[in-house]
Design an enzyme around this catalytic site. Sequence first.
Site, PDB file in Angstrom:
ATOM      1  N   ARG A 113       3.191  -0.035  -0.606  1.00  0.00           N
ATOM      2  CA  ARG A 113       2.276   0.991  -1.135  1.00  0.00           C
ATOM      3  C   ARG A 113       1.285   1.392  -0.053  1.00  0.00           C
ATOM      4  O   ARG A 113       0.125   1.003  -0.061  1.00  0.00           O
ATOM      5  CB  ARG A 113       1.574   0.467  -2.387  1.00  0.00           C
ATOM      6  N   GLN A 118       4.426   6.881  -0.121  1.00  0.00           N
ATOM      7  CA  GLN A 118       4.260   7.286  -1.519  1.00  0.00           C
ATOM      8  C   GLN A 118       5.429   8.113  -2.029  1.00  0.00           C
ATOM      9  O   GLN A 118       5.812   8.002  -3.184  1.00  0.00           O
ATOM     10  CB  GLN A 118       2.959   8.065  -1.678  1.00  0.00           C
ATOM     11  N   ASP A 121       8.058   5.732  -3.325  1.00  0.00           N
ATOM     12  CA  ASP A 121       7.599   4.664  -4.208  1.00  0.00           C
ATOM     13  C   ASP A 121       8.221   4.814  -5.589  1.00  0.00           C
ATOM     14  O   ASP A 121       7.624   5.365  -6.515  1.00  0.00           O
ATOM     15  CB  ASP A 121       6.068   4.691  -4.283  1.00  0.00           C
ATOM     16  N   SER A 124       6.330   3.185  -8.642  1.00  0.00           N
ATOM     17  CA  SER A 124       5.260   4.004  -9.216  1.00  0.00           C
ATOM     18  C   SER A 124       5.833   5.141 -10.056  1.00  0.00           C
ATOM     19  O   SER A 124       5.291   5.483 -11.114  1.00  0.00           O
ATOM     20  CB  SER A 124       4.362   4.565  -8.107  1.00  0.00           C
ATOM     21  N   TYR A 221      -1.302  -4.200  -4.833  1.00  0.00           N
ATOM     22  CA  TYR A 221      -0.948  -4.881  -6.069  1.00  0.00           C
ATOM     23  C   TYR A 221      -2.020  -5.914  -6.423  1.00  0.00           C
ATOM     24  O   TYR A 221      -2.843  -6.289  -5.606  1.00  0.00           O
ATOM     25  CB  TYR A 221       0.401  -5.599  -5.918  1.00  0.00           C
TER      26      TYR A 221
END
Length: 514
Positions: A113, A118, A121, A124, A221
């Site tokens: 992350r 992104q 990801d 997510s 996280y």
Amino acid sequence: MKGENRVAMTPDSARQLQKLGYECLIEKGAGHAAGFDDAAYEAAGVTVIKTAAALWKEADIIAKVRPPTETELKRLNKGKTLISFFNPAENEKGLEIAREKGANVIAMEMVPRISRAQKMDALSSMANIAGYRAVIEAGNNFGRFFTGQVTAAGKVPPAKVLVVGAGVAGLAAIGAAVSLGAIVYAFDVRPEVAEQVESMGAEFVYLDFEDDQDGAETGGYAKPSSPEFREAQLAKFRELAPDMDIVITTALIPNQPAPILWTKDMIQSMKRGSVIVDLAAERGGNVEGTVKDEKIVTDNGVTIIGYTDFPSRMAAQASQLYATNIRHMISDLTPNKDGQIVHDMEDDVIRSATVAYQGEITFPPPPLKVQAIASKKPQAQPKELTPEEKREQELAAFRAETKQQVTLLTIGTVLMLLVGLVAPASFMQHFIVFVLSVFVGFQVIWNVSHALHTPLMAVTNAISSIIILGALMQIGSGSWLVILLAALSVFMAGINIFGGFLVTRRMLAMFQKS
């Protein structure tokens, strides 16, 4: 795979992959459950292969959604690349088979992350859908309104929702619950997310606990909490449980079983008809008594939902997002845009996501060379003051402000006396008017809230117009200093007037229908 409706490639992502120089293949019927039929793939230039075995044999890069089975892994060979969710921390046998086959395996849940990653990801992307869908499932089983209502038949109170974990899934759940009109509370071990939670209209639940440890793990996280923090956390949940109608738990720690956060005694204290949605069910669950992939009702009438296929229940949307994540990963693996993979193990993102490479197991990855998205520790919450302390504070502020005003008035009086000793009487008449105008204007305008400056633009324009008229009357004076000050007043007030009209015009244009 049975029960999985998502697909790792859509017709749109296939077109983008072809621009990178790749030929795209798909198993017959793979996208049907997500709303993409074989004809749509063929129209996008994708070759439809009849069986999965034939596809694995012919393709050099295989993209999947769910972790591969042992049979599928045995179809790999040297030179092939598998891109999929893999669950490497609990899939030692799968890693060993991939090592023996000499294949390269990229686990999508291992994408770090960091800002650059992104677009890849997938965790997510899927968590966003899961959080939203969790609220929909909760509402379907709750049987009452989320929003409060006042009707002819009586008043209906709004539902109270607690979201445990304010990561991507948690924030999505908060957004959905708030938009439905519920009173939403949220908790997270990372107090720095409080601002995000409150900006979405929810109330962040703080713990009265002194702990110097940061709840954020490297990579954005959460990390395991201390036993003392855990006990304080559970005590807070026991306090909240009887008032909550819906609880959504999303807490996960990378490469570890999900922590138990909602215990049996909390479930027993909840009202009949309440609903708990455990988004961590696939990793053991945050709720004591969760049954993976099932919905159960406890003896006291609380529904516990442990489904693990929330993204799959919104297959079309989930497939589009996941296929985009896969496409971006392949794009990074193809720097030359020539349809040839360059597996750069010096690249932070590719190295972190690679769990098997050229006959070696490369999980777990080394620490990132670049810093993950930094989290800023919030300042300590101010202590709530008693009414006596508030009055004392207000009195002290009033005294300080009075002292400042008296000091400024004294200094101004002394300066005016000094000017009066050396300046002619005609100048002093104008100068006194000037000073009083500055003082009154400062008090009138400066004490107005900044948020009201634009709505009050017309009023300030009127004041500026008066200033111009006064200045024009003074320009005819014989004193060169008065003429200079009057000219400056006309110039500055003119800027204020024309600028004010321009800003007001732009604001009005924003509200006009196109």
